[in-house]
Scaffold this active site. Structure first.
Site, short mmCIF file in Angstrom:
data_model
loop_
_atom_site.label_atom_id
_atom_site.label_comp_id
_atom_site.label_asym_id
_atom_site.label_seq_id
_atom_site.Cartn_x
_atom_site.Cartn_y
_atom_site.Cartn_z
N ASP A 198 41.32 37.47 -53.30
CA ASP A 198 42.11 36.35 -52.80
C ASP A 198 42.95 36.84 -51.63
O ASP A 198 43.19 38.04 -51.48
CB ASP A 198 43.03 35.80 -53.91
CG ASP A 198 43.83 34.60 -53.42
OD1 ASP A 198 43.22 33.67 -52.88
OD2 ASP A 198 45.07 34.61 -53.55
N SER A 199 43.42 35.89 -50.81
CA SER A 199 44.28 36.28 -49.70
C SER A 199 45.64 36.77 -50.19
O SER A 199 46.33 37.50 -49.48
CB SER A 199 44.46 35.09 -48.76
OG SER A 199 45.00 33.99 -49.47
N CYS B 288 39.64 32.53 -53.34
CA CYS B 288 40.34 31.90 -52.22
C CYS B 288 39.44 30.86 -51.57
O CYS B 288 38.36 31.20 -51.07
CB CYS B 288 40.73 32.99 -51.23
SG CYS B 288 41.45 32.38 -49.71
N GLU C 133 55.20 29.28 -52.44
CA GLU C 133 55.54 30.72 -52.47
C GLU C 133 57.04 30.94 -52.58
O GLU C 133 57.49 31.94 -53.10
CB GLU C 133 54.98 31.42 -51.23
CG GLU C 133 53.47 31.35 -51.19
CD GLU C 133 52.80 32.70 -50.95
OE1 GLU C 133 53.40 33.55 -50.30
OE2 GLU C 133 51.66 32.86 -51.42
N CYS D 246 42.91 24.48 -52.73
CA CYS D 246 43.63 25.68 -52.30
C CYS D 246 44.25 26.28 -53.55
O CYS D 246 44.83 25.53 -54.37
CB CYS D 246 44.71 25.29 -51.29
SG CYS D 246 45.91 26.58 -50.96
N HIS E 157 46.86 27.65 -54.39
CA HIS E 157 48.26 27.44 -54.76
C HIS E 157 48.54 26.07 -55.40
O HIS E 157 49.56 25.91 -56.07
CB HIS E 157 49.14 27.55 -53.51
CG HIS E 157 49.32 28.94 -53.02
ND1 HIS E 157 48.26 29.74 -52.67
CD2 HIS E 157 50.44 29.67 -52.83
CE1 HIS E 157 48.73 30.91 -52.26
NE2 HIS E 157 50.05 30.89 -52.35
N1 DGL Z 1 44.23 31.41 -51.00
C1 DGL Z 1 44.24 30.39 -49.99
C2 DGL Z 1 43.27 29.27 -50.35
O1 DGL Z 1 42.86 29.12 -51.49
C3 DGL Z 1 45.63 29.85 -49.74
C4 DGL Z 1 46.60 30.83 -49.15
C5 DGL Z 1 46.28 31.24 -47.74
O2 DGL Z 1 46.34 30.43 -46.81
O3 DGL Z 1 45.95 32.42 -47.58
O4 DGL Z 1 42.87 28.51 -49.52
#
Ligand code: DGL
Length: 267
Positions: free
Chosen positions: A10-11, A73, A152, A184, A186
């Site tokens: 994940d990012s 992600c 966040e 997404c 989050h």
């Molecule tokens: N993990 C990213 C997603 O699911 C969201 C956070 C980011 O922009 O890195 O799209």
């Protein structure tokens, strides 16, 4: 690092929603989770940059001999196929595909709304996936760049967040979608705010949970080799590319575990 783990990439911290659900469903499996804290957020970056970053995470996990890869992600999933990511001989599970099929399963009339990052919407990730599976469906995607930072910051319950959610969801109220995809990582964490704005007549599909369910099915049907006796006890390793402390604080809230090891790594 355990050699027979499932790798989740994940990012940043958002993929913890998938990890949490996957650990519950697969208590014998070991996981390596990598979050690219040095480069997060991905959602507002160019597709070329996101591909480059994601490939490095995949290489890192492959070097540690993971037996499967879960791309948690949505933004990575939207810009890079498994072959672009360089995973040729390892099964790869994409959150976006898991989310698209979950949405189609839930949706009554195939009128699907998607909220996601700017990169996911720009790349038409969910459109391609949903229409590939069900050409008669319709998809309306809206990017919500303000939501990741609010979440966040821990502002899930503030009136301001509710106001922002209401503004972003406005197009879905008039377009009669029957299902909304939380496209997404989050957004699972503000599901109650989204539910309260949407009302009860629109279903919600959560790709993070759908991905964990897909992993659980794959272990059960042998597409992922199940953990054997010698792999026990199951282990959890977090690898992050910046700031261990902050990650550990968030991880202990979002995916509590007593046995996790956290390492800072360079990609
Ligand atoms: N993990 C990213 C997603 O699911 C969201 C956070 C980011 O922009 O890195 O799209």
């Amino acid at each position: 690092v355990n050699q027979h783990s499932i790798g989740i990439l994940d990012s940043g911290v958002g993929g913890l929603a998938t990890l949490r659900a996957a650990r519950r469903a697969l208590p014998n499996e070991s996981f390596i989770y990598i979050g690219d804290l040095a480069r997060v957020p991905y959602g507002d970056k160019s597709s070329a940059a996101i591909r480059e970053y994601a490939k490095r995470m995949v290489q890192f996990l492959l070097k540690h001999k993971v037996k499967a890869l879960a791309v948690a992600c949505n933004t990575i999933s939207a810009v890079a196929s498994s072959s672009v990511l360089g995973a040729l001989n390892t099964p790869v599970f994409h959150v976006l595909e898991a989310g698209a099929s979950a949405a189609l399963r839930i949706s009554r009339h195939g009128r699907i709304g998607v909220i996601a990052t700017t990169a996911t919407v720009r790349e038409k990730g969910y459109e391609r996936s949903i229409l590939g599976m069900q050409p008669q469906a319709s998809v309306l995607s809206v990017d919500c760049p303000l939501l990741v930072p609010l979440i966040e910051e821990g502002w899930q319950e503030r009136p301001l967040t509710l106001q922002v959610v209401a503004e972003y969801l406005e197009p879905f109220q008039s377009n009669e979608v029957d299902t909304l995809v939380l496209g997404c990582t989050h957004y699972s964490f503000i599901r109650p705010a989204i539910r309260s704005v949407l009302g009860s007549h629109i279903e919600i599909a959560d790709p993070a949970v759908a991905l964990a369910e897909q992993l659980a099915r794959a272990v059960k049907d042998g597409a992922i080799e199940p953990a054997s006796r010698r792999d026990l006890p199951a282990r959890l390793t977090f690898c992050v590319t910046d700031h261990i402390d902050r990650f550990q604080r968030v991880a202990s809230r979002l995916c509590p575990s007593t046995d996790a090891k956290t390492l800072q790594v360079e990609l």
